[in-house]
Design a protein around this motif. Sequence first.
Motif, PDB file in Angstrom:
ATOM      1  N   LYS A  46      -3.578   5.252   0.215  1.00 31.10           N
ATOM      2  CA  LYS A  46      -4.107   5.883   1.427  1.00 31.10           C
ATOM      3  C   LYS A  46      -3.985   7.393   1.300  1.00 31.10           C
ATOM      4  O   LYS A  46      -3.078   7.914   0.650  1.00 31.10           O
ATOM      5  N   GLN A 104       0.847  -1.190   0.000  1.00 34.19           N
ATOM      6  CA  GLN A 104       0.000   0.000   0.000  1.00 34.19           C
ATOM      7  C   GLN A 104       0.882   1.239   0.000  1.00 34.19           C
ATOM      8  O   GLN A 104       1.999   1.221   0.528  1.00 34.19           O
ATOM      9  N   ALA A 151      -3.189  -2.575  -2.603  1.00 34.19           N
ATOM     10  CA  ALA A 151      -4.366  -1.887  -2.079  1.00 34.19           C
ATOM     11  C   ALA A 151      -4.477  -0.484  -2.645  1.00 34.19           C
ATOM     12  O   ALA A 151      -3.520   0.081  -3.176  1.00 34.19           O
TER      13      ALA A 151
END
Length: 200
Positions: free
Chosen positions: A197, A120, A194
């Motif tokens: 963020k 991520q 992922a």
Amino acid sequence: MAKRSAPEVNAGSMADIAFLLLIFFLVTTTIETDAGLNRKLPPIQDENTPPPPLKKKNIFQVLINQQNDILVEENEMELGDVRQAAIDFLDNGGQGCDYCQGKRDPASSDNPNKAVISLQHTRETDYSTYIAIQNELVAAYNFLRNREADRLFQMSFTEMEANFNDAQYNGDKDLLESRIETIRDMYPMKLSEAEPKESK
């Protein structure tokens, strides 16, 4: 004195010549294409089907923050150490892995078939850093696959894939394909990328 008219140039075959030249250049020119990233997307699952349960110890978390710092399992790590850390995680062999050569740490992954690497990043992460980390993680899988292919078949996994994809390879492609699948089953590439963020 009579004027002599200039002779006309017969341009009837000019279209044929231009057409032949066009075909020649189309046939002989090579067009470079970008290879891109070799990734196989997971199959589409029914929304009503819950995802399979994962133990936290079977997930190897790699996070790249906005300063391009690499956090592996919430500890800062240098790029050069990521590959070995991933190998140690994947090859731990906690349960039912007789070919694993790891330390059998009960706090690490149970089995290569259950081990998942989660990558991520934040939106501010440099693309070059992201690709460098991704390359290190893929290299960890390749190292383990090459080791097992060499042990079982006396040929590296990379060489087997290259031969399988080579149209001029004269060997038994069915045998080669089954060997490739055997190695992929031993160390399946479960690399989860992922969504980025939001940085805080």
